[in-house]
Design a protein around this motif. Structure first.
Motif, PDB file in Angstrom:
ATOM      1  N   ILE A 139      16.723  18.245 -14.273  1.00 35.62           N
ATOM      2  CA  ILE A 139      16.349  16.979 -13.654  1.00 35.62           C
ATOM      3  C   ILE A 139      16.844  15.878 -14.576  1.00 35.62           C
ATOM      4  O   ILE A 139      16.587  15.894 -15.784  1.00 35.62           O
ATOM      5  N   GLN A 140      17.532  14.932 -14.041  1.00 36.36           N
ATOM      6  CA  GLN A 140      18.246  13.935 -14.833  1.00 36.36           C
ATOM      7  C   GLN A 140      17.320  13.139 -15.748  1.00 36.36           C
ATOM      8  O   GLN A 140      16.329  12.554 -15.320  1.00 36.36           O
ATOM      9  N   GLU A 166      14.832  -0.520  -7.029  1.00 37.72           N
ATOM     10  CA  GLU A 166      14.029  -1.073  -5.929  1.00 37.72           C
ATOM     11  C   GLU A 166      12.912  -0.131  -5.512  1.00 37.72           C
ATOM     12  O   GLU A 166      11.758  -0.527  -5.385  1.00 37.72           O
ATOM     13  N   THR A 167      13.236   1.143  -5.296  1.00 42.22           N
ATOM     14  CA  THR A 167      12.236   2.087  -4.788  1.00 42.22           C
ATOM     15  C   THR A 167      11.381   2.699  -5.895  1.00 42.22           C
ATOM     16  O   THR A 167      10.302   3.229  -5.625  1.00 42.22           O
ATOM     17  N   LEU A 168      11.861   2.661  -7.139  1.00 36.89           N
ATOM     18  CA  LEU A 168      11.217   3.256  -8.316  1.00 36.89           C
ATOM     19  C   LEU A 168      11.188   4.785  -8.259  1.00 36.89           C
ATOM     20  O   LEU A 168      10.565   5.438  -9.104  1.00 36.89           O
ATOM     21  N   GLU A 169      11.880   5.372  -7.308  1.00 41.73           N
ATOM     22  CA  GLU A 169      11.931   6.824  -7.154  1.00 41.73           C
ATOM     23  C   GLU A 169      13.063   7.393  -8.011  1.00 41.73           C
ATOM     24  O   GLU A 169      14.101   6.759  -8.204  1.00 41.73           O
ATOM     25  N   HIS A 170      12.861   8.594  -8.527  1.00 35.66           N
ATOM     26  CA  HIS A 170      13.914   9.255  -9.292  1.00 35.66           C
ATOM     27  C   HIS A 170      15.155   9.410  -8.413  1.00 35.66           C
ATOM     28  O   HIS A 170      15.032   9.757  -7.231  1.00 35.66           O
ATOM     29  N   PRO A 171      16.351   9.130  -8.931  1.00 34.26           N
ATOM     30  CA  PRO A 171      17.549   9.161  -8.090  1.00 34.26           C
ATOM     31  C   PRO A 171      17.930  10.556  -7.599  1.00 34.26           C
ATOM     32  O   PRO A 171      18.690  10.691  -6.645  1.00 34.26           O
ATOM     33  N   GLN A 172      17.400  11.577  -8.230  1.00 33.58           N
ATOM     34  CA  GLN A 172      17.763  12.956  -7.883  1.00 33.58           C
ATOM     35  C   GLN A 172      16.649  13.682  -7.138  1.00 33.58           C
ATOM     36  O   GLN A 172      16.909  14.400  -6.173  1.00 33.58           O
TER      37      GLN A 172
END
Length: 534
Positions: A264-265, A482-488
């Motif tokens: 996980i990045q 913007e979303t604060l979600e992990h990109p992966q």
């Protein structure tokens, strides 16, 4: 009628309520006995730039009308025990405030904390200080409230664009903190006052139907493809939820390693490393307040903030004070055996004999070529190495390596050390055996320079204590701006200091709220689409 006035007062006039009322009423031409007018302070800051210390005060005056409450927000915490759960890993400021915000938004938080509740942590802290025993699951960093619980409790932040600072302070007041934190320019709660406030926040979560699981360690993630469904705990228990707020703090190295192992990045991140420096509080007061042996009954213990650009081998890096603790003490903040880490804290009254501050040097990734092979864990590996060296040079215990300040600059091992607030004790060493030259040489230059800003600061009646290495996370867990979600990994929301997005109690709390809001908004949007068959 309501109005605001700006005042410049003496310390007595600002901090003694009777003197304050007399002074302001006199300036406004009001009789002392005038009950129809109410005057109160809403902002207060000390100005010690001139020889005569002044206090700048903003006050509200209510004439012939009732005073508005100093606290304006109403917090609605419904019962959410039967709602879908949101998983929060870590019960520090980011995790606790994420949980409270989830409750406000109608979602049940499940807070998973590897350490113990705030009261039970005390025994493990005593064991570190007195017996040099480090419990890797319960210490000054791990446990209810995180590292912030046993700290100075500073509530000052510059992160105004990231959330509502006033809201965070009012939540603290609603759970037992003094209203003074709404007034002071640099508010703090104090290490002796924070534990009951933290316990009250936890009780609010429980009363609202949330869960707080202590001594529960997350060891793996439940992943389906590129989406997180929950977590696996050390005992084998699987906990599922609508998403995961990862708020584990800057010292949860096993979580960084888990992310790396699961591919996980994550990213190596610049941070800062150095020492704690300890002076007598009386000396700092004399420098800052231009006073004699006694600062008087009204002024609080003085603090300072120092920064200098130091050049070593043609490369410039910042050297700066960090987490300055007036009237405080230095504590052992290791999270595993075989390492020495120091940090500082202060009680609410800041009435200790000593002043201490981190004094650290910015470390960029290009400063660590020997650790490049560790990839995203490069900064973490460097951090671990200097903490291990500090342990070895301290005598393979929690005794910390130390050196008097002038001796350090002159490359002389101190023949003796000063009294200290650090309970496990000190050992005189050459700090060049603990820290690399790109740290020590910049510290030497900065210490001499700081004396030009604070005459008397550079003295052999101060000592440096190593190592201050947990200023911030050495790893960044990326997320969408913007979303604060992990990109992966979908539904994974890296949060707070441990992910690289906060630098203190208030900024971490605000980040926790934002992550909860974004996760829940996405979840509810998905629900609506499913209901409408989209």
């Amino acid at each position: 009628m309501k109005k605001e006035i700006q005042l410049t007062l003496t310390p007595r006039e600002a901090f003694d309520e009777e003197a304050f009322q007399e002074t302001v009423r006199s300036r406004l031409g009001l009789p002392t006995s005038d009950a129809s007018t109410l005057i109160r302070q809403i902002r207060r800051s000390i100005d010690a730039r001139s020889r005569q210390v002044k206090v700048n005060v903003t006050a509200q005056v209510f004439e012939n009308e009732p005073a508005a409450p100093i606290r304006n927000l109403h917090f609605d915490y419904p019962f959410v025990g039967n709602e879908d759960p949101l998983i929060i890993i870590g019960a520090g400021p980011a995790g606790l405030f994420a949980a409270l915000r989830a409750i406000e938004l109608g979602v049940k938080p499940i807070v998973i904390e590897r350490g113990k509740d705030v009261r039970s942590r005390r025994r493990d802290l005593a064991a570190i200080n007195k017996e040099h025993i480090v419990n890797p699951e319960s210490n000054y960093c791990f446990g209810e409230g995180g590292a912030g619980t046993y700290s100075d409790g500073k509530l000052y932040t510059r992160s105004k664009k990231r959330g509502d600072i006033r809201r965070i302070l009012e939540i603290f007041v609603a759970h037992g903190a003094k209203e003074d934190i709404l007034i002071e320019a640099h508010p703090h709660i104090g290490t002796n006052k924070l534990p009951p406030v933290v316990a009250a926040l936890r009780q609010r979560i429980l009363d609202s139907g949330g869960e707080v699981l202590f001594e529960t360690k997350v060891v793996d993630f439940l992943l389906e493809g590129q989406e997180i469904k929950g977590v696996i705990c050390e005992g084998g228990e699987k906990i599922k939820g609508i998403g995961v707020v990862l708020a584990t703090g800057h010292s949860a190295r096993d979580i960084f390693q888990l992310l790396h192992r699961r591919e996980i990045q994550i990213e190596a991140k610049p941070f800062a490393v150095g020492v704690r420096i300890e002076h007598s509080q009386q000396l700092i007061d004399q420098i800052q307040y231009h006073c004699g042996a006694d600062r008087g009954p009204y002024l609080p213990a003085s603090s300072y903030s120092l920064v200098e650009q130091s050049t070593y081998q043609g490369i410039q890096r910042g050297v700066f004070s960090f987490c300055m603790c007036p009237g405080g003490f230095i504590v052992p903040s290791a999270t595993a055996p075989g390492e020495v880490v120091v940090n500082g804290m202060s009680p609410s009254r800041r009435d200790g004999r000593f002043a201490n501050s981190g004094m650290v040097v910015a470390v960029e990734l290009e400063d660590l070529p020997a650790f490049a092979s560790f990839g995203p864990l490069a900064s973490l590996r460097f951090q671990q190495e200097i903490e291990r060296k500090a342990w070895e040079m301290g005598g393979r215990s929690q005794t910390a390596p130390a050196q008097r300040m002038v001796d350090f600059v002159n490359r002389k091992v101190s023949t003796d050390l000063l009294p200290t607030s650090y309970q496990p004790g000190l050992r005189s060493v050459d700090m060049d055996t603990v820290l690399p030259p790109f740290i020590t040489e910049r510290l030497r230059m900065a210490f001499v320079s700081f004396d030009r800003k604070m005459r008397g600061y550079f003295t052999n009646d101060a000592q440096i204590i190593g190592v201050e290495s947990r200023t911030s996370s050495p790893v960044k867990i990326p997320r969408d701006r913007e979303t604060l979600e992990h990109p992966q990994i979908k539904r994974l929301y890296p949060c707070g200091e441990g992910a690289g997005y906060a630098g203190g109690i208030v900024s971490a709390a605000m980040d926790g709220e934002r992550c909860a809001e974004k996760l829940i908004a996405k979840y509810k949007s998905t629900q609506e689409k499913q209901v409408h068959g989209l």
